[in-house]
Design a protein around this motif. Structure first.
Motif, PDB file in Angstrom:
ATOM      1  N   TYR A 321       1.560 -17.384  39.436  1.00 52.33           N
ATOM      2  CA  TYR A 321       1.448 -18.325  38.329  1.00 52.33           C
ATOM      3  C   TYR A 321       2.109 -17.746  37.083  1.00 52.33           C
ATOM      4  O   TYR A 321       2.846 -18.451  36.379  1.00 52.33           O
ATOM      5  N   ARG A 322       1.873 -16.481  36.795  1.00 52.47           N
ATOM      6  CA  ARG A 322       2.488 -15.848  35.611  1.00 52.47           C
ATOM      7  C   ARG A 322       4.005 -15.867  35.728  1.00 52.47           C
ATOM      8  O   ARG A 322       4.716 -16.114  34.747  1.00 52.47           O
ATOM      9  N   GLU A 323       4.496 -15.650  36.936  1.00 50.11           N
ATOM     10  CA  GLU A 323       5.946 -15.650  37.131  1.00 50.11           C
ATOM     11  C   GLU A 323       6.527 -17.047  36.946  1.00 50.11           C
ATOM     12  O   GLU A 323       7.606 -17.217  36.362  1.00 50.11           O
ATOM     13  N   ALA A 324       5.795 -18.066  37.409  1.00 45.65           N
ATOM     14  CA  ALA A 324       6.271 -19.437  37.256  1.00 45.65           C
ATOM     15  C   ALA A 324       6.298 -19.854  35.790  1.00 45.65           C
ATOM     16  O   ALA A 324       7.192 -20.578  35.344  1.00 45.65           O
ATOM     17  N   VAL A 325       5.332 -19.405  35.022  1.00 39.49           N
ATOM     18  CA  VAL A 325       5.230 -19.784  33.613  1.00 39.49           C
ATOM     19  C   VAL A 325       6.218 -19.012  32.744  1.00 39.49           C
ATOM     20  O   VAL A 325       6.863 -19.579  31.859  1.00 39.49           O
ATOM     21  N   CYS A 326       6.347 -17.707  33.002  1.00 38.26           N
ATOM     22  CA  CYS A 326       7.116 -16.835  32.101  1.00 38.26           C
ATOM     23  C   CYS A 326       8.394 -16.261  32.724  1.00 38.26           C
ATOM     24  O   CYS A 326       9.179 -15.634  32.008  1.00 38.26           O
ATOM     25  N   GLY A 327       8.563 -16.427  34.021  1.00 37.83           N
ATOM     26  CA  GLY A 327       9.724 -15.823  34.660  1.00 37.83           C
ATOM     27  C   GLY A 327       9.526 -14.366  34.998  1.00 37.83           C
ATOM     28  O   GLY A 327      10.446 -13.701  35.492  1.00 37.83           O
ATOM     29  N   THR A 328       8.359 -13.855  34.718  1.00 37.92           N
ATOM     30  CA  THR A 328       8.035 -12.467  35.029  1.00 37.92           C
ATOM     31  C   THR A 328       6.531 -12.371  35.293  1.00 37.92           C
ATOM     32  O   THR A 328       5.754 -13.201  34.806  1.00 37.92           O
ATOM     33  N   ARG A 329       6.140 -11.348  36.057  1.00 36.49           N
ATOM     34  CA  ARG A 329       4.726 -11.180  36.366  1.00 36.49           C
ATOM     35  C   ARG A 329       4.014 -10.290  35.358  1.00 36.49           C
ATOM     36  O   ARG A 329       2.808 -10.046  35.483  1.00 36.49           O
ATOM     37  N   ALA A 330       4.730  -9.840  34.352  1.00 36.93           N
ATOM     38  CA  ALA A 330       4.149  -8.924  33.370  1.00 36.93           C
ATOM     39  C   ALA A 330       3.077  -9.612  32.531  1.00 36.93           C
ATOM     40  O   ALA A 330       3.287 -10.712  32.008  1.00 36.93           O
ATOM     41  N   TRP A 331       1.927  -8.943  32.409  1.00 33.64           N
ATOM     42  CA  TRP A 331       0.839  -9.491  31.594  1.00 33.64           C
ATOM     43  C   TRP A 331       1.249  -9.652  30.142  1.00 33.64           C
ATOM     44  O   TRP A 331       0.875 -10.610  29.478  1.00 33.64           O
ATOM     45  N   SER A 332       2.019  -8.715  29.624  1.00 35.83           N
ATOM     46  CA  SER A 332       2.398  -8.761  28.213  1.00 35.83           C
ATOM     47  C   SER A 332       3.189 -10.026  27.896  1.00 35.83           C
ATOM     48  O   SER A 332       2.979 -10.666  26.858  1.00 35.83           O
ATOM     49  N   SER A 333       4.106 -10.403  28.794  1.00 36.43           N
ATOM     50  CA  SER A 333       4.900 -11.619  28.573  1.00 36.43           C
ATOM     51  C   SER A 333       4.027 -12.861  28.626  1.00 36.43           C
ATOM     52  O   SER A 333       4.196 -13.799  27.834  1.00 36.43           O
ATOM     53  N   TYR A 334       3.087 -12.876  29.543  1.00 35.24           N
ATOM     54  CA  TYR A 334       2.195 -14.028  29.672  1.00 35.24           C
ATOM     55  C   TYR A 334       1.335 -14.185  28.416  1.00 35.24           C
ATOM     56  O   TYR A 334       1.195 -15.285  27.874  1.00 35.24           O
ATOM     57  N   LEU A 335       0.781 -13.089  27.919  1.00 36.39           N
ATOM     58  CA  LEU A 335      -0.062 -13.153  26.725  1.00 36.39           C
ATOM     59  C   LEU A 335       0.746 -13.572  25.505  1.00 36.39           C
ATOM     60  O   LEU A 335       0.267 -14.332  24.662  1.00 36.39           O
ATOM     61  N   ARG A 336       1.976 -13.065  25.399  1.00 31.24           N
ATOM     62  CA  ARG A 336       2.828 -13.467  24.275  1.00 31.24           C
ATOM     63  C   ARG A 336       3.127 -14.961  24.334  1.00 31.24           C
ATOM     64  O   ARG A 336       3.140 -15.653  23.316  1.00 31.24           O
ATOM     65  N   ALA A 337       3.372 -15.480  25.554  1.00 34.54           N
ATOM     66  CA  ALA A 337       3.660 -16.908  25.703  1.00 34.54           C
ATOM     67  C   ALA A 337       2.464 -17.749  25.278  1.00 34.54           C
ATOM     68  O   ALA A 337       2.606 -18.748  24.571  1.00 34.54           O
ATOM     69  N   LYS A 338       1.273 -17.360  25.714  1.00 40.56           N
ATOM     70  CA  LYS A 338       0.072 -18.104  25.353  1.00 40.56           C
ATOM     71  C   LYS A 338      -0.196 -18.036  23.856  1.00 40.56           C
ATOM     72  O   LYS A 338      -0.580 -19.025  23.224  1.00 40.56           O
ATOM     73  N   LEU A 339       0.001 -16.877  23.263  1.00 34.90           N
ATOM     74  CA  LEU A 339      -0.198 -16.724  21.825  1.00 34.90           C
ATOM     75  C   LEU A 339       0.805 -17.580  21.059  1.00 34.90           C
ATOM     76  O   LEU A 339       0.464 -18.211  20.055  1.00 34.90           O
ATOM     77  N   GLY A 340       2.047 -17.615  21.545  1.00 35.86           N
ATOM     78  CA  GLY A 340       3.074 -18.433  20.896  1.00 35.86           C
ATOM     79  C   GLY A 340       2.722 -19.911  20.925  1.00 35.86           C
ATOM     80  O   GLY A 340       2.896 -20.625  19.930  1.00 35.86           O
ATOM     81  N   LEU A 341       2.208 -20.388  22.069  1.00 37.24           N
ATOM     82  CA  LEU A 341       1.796 -21.783  22.171  1.00 37.24           C
ATOM     83  C   LEU A 341       0.650 -22.081  21.209  1.00 37.24           C
ATOM     84  O   LEU A 341       0.626 -23.108  20.539  1.00 37.24           O
ATOM     85  N   PHE A 342      -0.309 -21.155  21.115  1.00 35.10           N
ATOM     86  CA  PHE A 342      -1.444 -21.357  20.238  1.00 35.10           C
ATOM     87  C   PHE A 342      -0.986 -21.461  18.785  1.00 35.10           C
ATOM     88  O   PHE A 342      -1.407 -22.360  18.038  1.00 35.10           O
TER      89      PHE A 342
END
Length: 347
Positions: A321-342
């Motif tokens: 799921y993280r890879e589908a959303v961010c293009g990478t499985r890295a937690w840091s990228s996923y958290l940055r994406a969620k923070l950006g949306l917020f």
């Protein structure tokens, strides 16, 4: 003009390039051209009229192709015994604007019965459509009333397939009431149905409040409610039955304040007497409305274990799921994406 009035003398001072730029950015160019190209007293410059004419011609070309694709889809669904209700732009362009070129849209929204939903998806696939986003989230299908399909070879050809009408993760329109408001098309040979004028108003109003609104979307509502056959009592009865008095209150607050729509006294009284649930104003217009919509979504899951599983999945999604959303499985990228949306949605 939306209320059927001819531009008044002196309007030329008001037709500034910046105002036209705003209108065109809200996809109003084709409609404006249709309204004013034969009204020389409107005082629009030949240069600007030429720009609007180009908008109209381009929209005409796109709408001709889209109508052909839609008719192909309707014929296939009809031959397989699936009834289709056209929503939003597909309804508005054909019925309200009476010319699909005047009402540009990004995709076609159609509603089918829930028990035919899977079959409808397979029929779309047979026409060359694929799911825009695969449902990696196990809760996606359960908590979302629509899936977006896009054509493999025509990226601009998109269809939103609905099995229900849900808004802001709070309002779910009763399928039985919706079925009672479905009307057969009066266009010869058309294999589609529409919602009644009043239910279409409710649908478009709630859609506008769900998403970032535009001038085009509010114009849709003005044209619906300004029709001489619009039934205020039927609108009020439906709003009560569907539990949507509060969002209609906010919709008419915009329409009366900025579009000069006059709301009958008995409708205003019904709005004033209604006591909204504590979540309603929060999901409709609060600065943190997207957060409150998540709360509402969690509340809609009845099973306690399923609630916990949904929250856990949202906070700690698996790698795919993280890879589908961010293009990478890295937690840091996923958290940055969620923070950006917020941050984006709370500005």
């Amino acid at each position: 003009m939306a209320l059927g009035r001819v531009p008044r003398p002196g309007a030329p001072q008001e037709w500034s390039e910046s105002r036209f730029a705003i209108a065109r950015s809200h996809l109003l160019g084709p409609w404006l051209y249709h309204q004013i190209h034969n009204t020389r007293r409107a005082g629009v410059s030949d240069t600007m009229l030429s720009v609007l004419q180009r908008d109209y011609l381009l929209s005409s070309l796109v709408s001709i192709e889209r109508e052909a694709r839609l008719n192909e889809l309707l014929a296939l669904f009809h031959s397989n015994g699936i009834s289709v209700v056209l929503l939003k732009g597909a309804y508005l362009g054909r019925v309200v604007y009476r010319n699909p070129a005047l009402r540009p849209m990004y995709d076609v929204d159609i509603l089918v019965a829930r028990d035919r939903y899977e079959q409808a998806g397979k029929l779309l696939a047979s026409l060359g459509y694929t799911l825009q986003v695969q449902a990696l989230d196990p809760f996606h299908r359960e908590l979302n009333p629509a899936l977006a399909y896009i054509h493999k070879s025509r990226p601009r050809d998109a269809v939103d397939l609905h099995h229900g009408l849900w808004f802001m993760d709070y309002y779910r329109l009763s399928p039985s009431i919706v079925r009672e408001e479905v009307l057969e098309s009066d266009r010869p040979g058309e294999q589609a149905s529409y919602l009644s004028r009043e239910l279409n108003f409710i649908h478009v109003a709630l859609h506008n409040l769900t998403h970032a609104d535009s001038l085009r979307d509010w114009l849709d509502l003005v044209l619906i409610v300004n029709h001489p056959d619009f039934r205020w009592n039927q609108l009020l009865d439906l709003a009560r039955s569907l539990g949507v008095l509060r969002p209609l209150y906010w919709a008419f607050k915009e329409l009366s304040g900025h579009w000069r729509i006059v709301v009958p006294p008995h409708v205003e009284q019904a709005f004033a007497e209604y006591s909204p649930h504590w979540l309603e104003d929060r999901v409709i217009r609060h600065r943190l409305k997207y957060f409150w919509r998540i709360i509402s979504r969690v509340r809609s899951i009845e099973d306690r274990q399923a609630k916990l599983a949904y929250v856990r999945y949202g906070l700690f999604p698996p790698e795919d799921y993280r890879e589908a959303v961010c293009g990478t499985r890295a937690w840091s990228s996923y958290l940055r994406a969620k923070l950006g949306l917020f941050l984006h949605f709370t500005r």
